[in-house]
Design a protein around this motif. Structure first.
Motif, PDB file in Angstrom:
ATOM      1  N   UNK A  26     110.182  88.802  -0.805  1.00 43.50           N
ATOM      2  CA  UNK A  26     110.263  87.700  -1.776  1.00 43.50           C
ATOM      3  C   UNK A  26     110.970  86.489  -1.166  1.00 43.50           C
ATOM      4  N   UNK A  27     112.069  86.729  -0.457  1.00 48.23           N
ATOM      5  CA  UNK A  27     112.814  85.608   0.137  1.00 48.23           C
ATOM      6  C   UNK A  27     112.025  84.961   1.266  1.00 48.23           C
ATOM      7  N   UNK A  28     111.305  85.763   2.029  1.00 50.98           N
ATOM      8  CA  UNK A  28     110.491  85.219   3.112  1.00 50.98           C
ATOM      9  C   UNK A  28     109.335  84.388   2.583  1.00 50.98           C
ATOM     10  N   UNK A  29     108.751  84.822   1.480  1.00 53.91           N
ATOM     11  CA  UNK A  29     107.658  84.070   0.859  1.00 53.91           C
ATOM     12  C   UNK A  29     108.156  82.708   0.389  1.00 53.91           C
ATOM     13  N   UNK A  30     109.310  82.686  -0.278  1.00 51.44           N
ATOM     14  CA  UNK A  30     109.865  81.421  -0.761  1.00 51.44           C
ATOM     15  C   UNK A  30     110.175  80.490   0.403  1.00 51.44           C
ATOM     16  N   UNK A  31     110.789  81.016   1.456  1.00 49.02           N
ATOM     17  CA  UNK A  31     111.134  80.196   2.619  1.00 49.02           C
ATOM     18  C   UNK A  31     109.876  79.611   3.266  1.00 49.02           C
ATOM     19  N   UNK A  32     108.825  80.415   3.339  1.00 42.46           N
ATOM     20  CA  UNK A  32     107.569  79.937   3.931  1.00 42.46           C
ATOM     21  C   UNK A  32     106.983  78.793   3.110  1.00 42.46           C
ATOM     22  N   UNK A  33     106.916  78.967   1.786  1.00 44.84           N
ATOM     23  CA  UNK A  33     106.351  77.922   0.926  1.00 44.84           C
ATOM     24  C   UNK A  33     107.159  76.631   1.018  1.00 44.84           C
ATOM     25  N   UNK A  34     108.477  76.757   1.018  1.00 41.03           N
ATOM     26  CA  UNK A  34     109.319  75.570   1.119  1.00 41.03           C
ATOM     27  C   UNK A  34     109.129  74.872   2.459  1.00 41.03           C
ATOM     28  N   UNK A  35     108.992  75.647   3.526  1.00 36.27           N
ATOM     29  CA  UNK A  35     108.779  75.049   4.855  1.00 36.27           C
ATOM     30  C   UNK A  35     107.441  74.315   4.899  1.00 36.27           C
ATOM     31  N   UNK A  36     106.407  74.893   4.289  1.00 33.33           N
ATOM     32  CA  UNK A  36     105.100  74.251   4.247  1.00 33.33           C
ATOM     33  C   UNK A  36     105.165  72.913   3.505  1.00 33.33           C
ATOM     34  N   UNK A  37     105.887  72.902   2.398  1.00 29.68           N
ATOM     35  CA  UNK A  37     105.951  71.675   1.604  1.00 29.68           C
ATOM     36  C   UNK A  37     106.865  70.630   2.236  1.00 29.68           C
ATOM     37  N   UNK A  38     107.825  71.065   3.031  1.00 31.69           N
ATOM     38  CA  UNK A  38     108.616  70.087   3.797  1.00 31.69           C
ATOM     39  C   UNK A  38     107.744  69.439   4.880  1.00 31.69           C
ATOM     40  N   UNK A  39     106.835  70.225   5.469  1.00 29.12           N
ATOM     41  CA  UNK A  39     105.864  69.659   6.418  1.00 29.12           C
ATOM     42  C   UNK A  39     104.984  68.635   5.712  1.00 29.12           C
ATOM     43  N   UNK A  40     104.551  68.956   4.508  1.00 29.35           N
ATOM     44  CA  UNK A  40     103.749  68.031   3.708  1.00 29.35           C
ATOM     45  C   UNK A  40     104.526  66.744   3.444  1.00 29.35           C
ATOM     46  N   UNK A  41     105.807  66.891   3.152  1.00 32.36           N
ATOM     47  CA  UNK A  41     106.679  65.738   2.895  1.00 32.36           C
ATOM     48  C   UNK A  41     106.755  64.836   4.129  1.00 32.36           C
ATOM     49  N   UNK A  42     106.852  65.443   5.301  1.00 33.32           N
ATOM     50  CA  UNK A  42     106.913  64.684   6.559  1.00 33.32           C
ATOM     51  C   UNK A  42     105.604  63.947   6.817  1.00 33.32           C
ATOM     52  N   UNK A  43     104.482  64.621   6.604  1.00 33.98           N
ATOM     53  CA  UNK A  43     103.179  64.014   6.856  1.00 33.98           C
ATOM     54  C   UNK A  43     102.903  62.853   5.912  1.00 33.98           C
ATOM     55  N   UNK A  44     103.270  63.023   4.654  1.00 34.03           N
ATOM     56  CA  UNK A  44     102.952  61.986   3.670  1.00 34.03           C
ATOM     57  C   UNK A  44     103.795  60.729   3.869  1.00 34.03           C
ATOM     58  N   UNK A  45     104.876  60.865   4.614  1.00 30.04           N
ATOM     59  CA  UNK A  45     105.730  59.704   4.895  1.00 30.04           C
ATOM     60  C   UNK A  45     105.096  58.766   5.917  1.00 30.04           C
ATOM     61  N   UNK A  46     104.064  59.235   6.613  1.00 36.88           N
ATOM     62  CA  UNK A  46     103.414  58.408   7.634  1.00 36.88           C
ATOM     63  C   UNK A  46     102.489  57.383   6.975  1.00 36.88           C
ATOM     64  N   UNK A  47     102.476  56.141   7.475  1.00 37.59           N
ATOM     65  CA  UNK A  47     101.582  55.129   6.888  1.00 37.59           C
ATOM     66  C   UNK A  47     100.108  55.423   7.130  1.00 37.59           C
ATOM     67  N   UNK A  48      99.798  56.054   8.286  1.00 40.72           N
ATOM     68  CA  UNK A  48      98.414  56.416   8.611  1.00 40.72           C
ATOM     69  C   UNK A  48      98.380  57.844   9.153  1.00 40.72           C
ATOM     70  N   UNK A  49      97.249  58.513   8.921  1.00 38.71           N
ATOM     71  CA  UNK A  49      97.101  59.897   9.349  1.00 38.71           C
ATOM     72  C   UNK A  49      95.830  60.056  10.178  1.00 38.71           C
ATOM     73  N   UNK A  50      95.921  60.867  11.237  1.00 41.72           N
ATOM     74  CA  UNK A  50      94.719  61.232  11.986  1.00 41.72           C
ATOM     75  C   UNK A  50      93.921  62.235  11.160  1.00 41.72           C
ATOM     76  N   UNK A  51      92.705  62.512  11.598  1.00 39.09           N
ATOM     77  CA  UNK A  51      91.896  63.508  10.908  1.00 39.09           C
ATOM     78  C   UNK A  51      92.570  64.864  10.886  1.00 39.09           C
ATOM     79  N   UNK A  52      93.193  65.258  11.992  1.00 43.40           N
ATOM     80  CA  UNK A  52      93.868  66.558  12.067  1.00 43.40           C
ATOM     81  C   UNK A  52      95.058  66.613  11.120  1.00 43.40           C
ATOM     82  N   UNK A  53      95.817  65.515  11.047  1.00 42.80           N
ATOM     83  CA  UNK A  53      96.969  65.479  10.141  1.00 42.80           C
ATOM     84  C   UNK A  53      96.520  65.544   8.677  1.00 42.80           C
TER      85      UNK A  53
END
Length: 274
Positions: free
Chosen positions: A164-191
């Motif tokens: 349960x704790x590993x699942x929560x940590x994984x989801x939070x890490x994924x959404x922090x990555x999303x937070x980092x990507x969305x902060x960019x003014x432009x995104x490549x196709x891969x991003x």
């Protein structure tokens, strides 16, 4: 791994949820606070349902027949295209489940490659690109061979699941990555594709939860809200793939993110405890 077996009603609810996971509902809302905690029993049930959904909806011979028919240049009928679409949807849903619930958060090389090849092959026949059809059709003939299929199926049935704790940590890490990507003014196709995978993965989780418990209104609301983002991103990604195939705009050329998509993702992140 012992697994629970689910009723046809639950499987049908999941089928409907997966069918809806790219529908843009303009009125979808989120609960005031998203509670991402998931028990280990729920993790086991979610994975078991996703695996049963794939096992009962994907027949190796049927899928191989569709691939070979398209490879021969005959082309698939509208009914066969829908059959292919539903099979691919089950592959994608299980791949998300493997990444969410497996302790390794990895879907496995063979299963992952098969899912990717199914997507490229579909892009090929949707856009009438015979080179792509030939390339990925030949690969799918190998990946859908009986020895590879047996190896993949064994791996799916012997997955070590996350705590349960590993699942929560994984989801939070994924959404922090999303937070980092969305902060960019432009995104490549891969991003952009990486962002969509995170959203799609979260949609799949809440689709599964609402299928297991139809009275869970929060899961349904989150599922519908994320599905709207997923649908908007899916439409945009189809445009990017088509532009690249037609040599209008390279896939990796950085582009600004649509404001509608950005605002919805920001709204979701604001409700999610990181």
């Amino acid at each position: 791994m012992t697994r629970e077996t689910f009723s046809p009603d639950i499987l049908q609810r999941l089928f409907v949820a997966v069918e809806e996971d790219d529908i843009v509902d303009q009125h979808a809302t989120l609960p005031e606070i998203i509670h991402p905690h998931c028990t280990e029993e729920n993790i086991q049930r979610c994975y078991a349902l996703c695996l049963q959904f794939w096992e009962e909806g994907v027949a190796r011979k049927d899928l191989l027949h569709l691939v070979l028919k398209q490879l021969k240049g005959t082309g698939l009928s509208e009914k066969e295209r829908m059959q292919y679409k539903y099979i691919r949807a089950r592959y994608k849903h299980l791949r998300f489940a493997l990444r969410l619930y497996r302790k390794s958060h990895y879907s496995g090389l063979l299963f992952s490659k098969t899912t990717v090849f199914l997507g490229h092959f579909q892009d090929g026949f949707r856009n009438g690109n015979n080179d792509i059809i030939a390339t990925y059709g030949k690969r799918l003939r190998i990946y859908l061979s009986l020895p590879v299929w047996a190896l993949v199926h064994y791996s799916l049935r012997h997955s070590q699941l996350e705590t349960a704790s590993g699942f929560l940590a994984y989801c939070q890490a994924q959404l922090r990555t999303l937070q980092t990507l969305i902060a960019k003014p432009k995104l490549t196709g891969s991003e952009f594709h990486d962002m969509r995978k995170i959203i799609s993965q979260q949609v799949s989780y809440y689709d599964t939860l609402r299928s297991l418990d139809p009275d869970n209104q929060d899961a349904r609301s989150i599922s519908r809200f994320l599905a709207a983002i997923n649908g908007l991103m899916g439409d945009r990604h189809d445009e990017m793939v088509a532009d690249d195939m037609e040599m209008r705009t390279p896939y990796e050329e950085p582009c600004a993110l649509d404001s509608n998509i950005r605002e919805r993702i920001e709204h979701f992140l604001a409700h999610y405890p990181l």
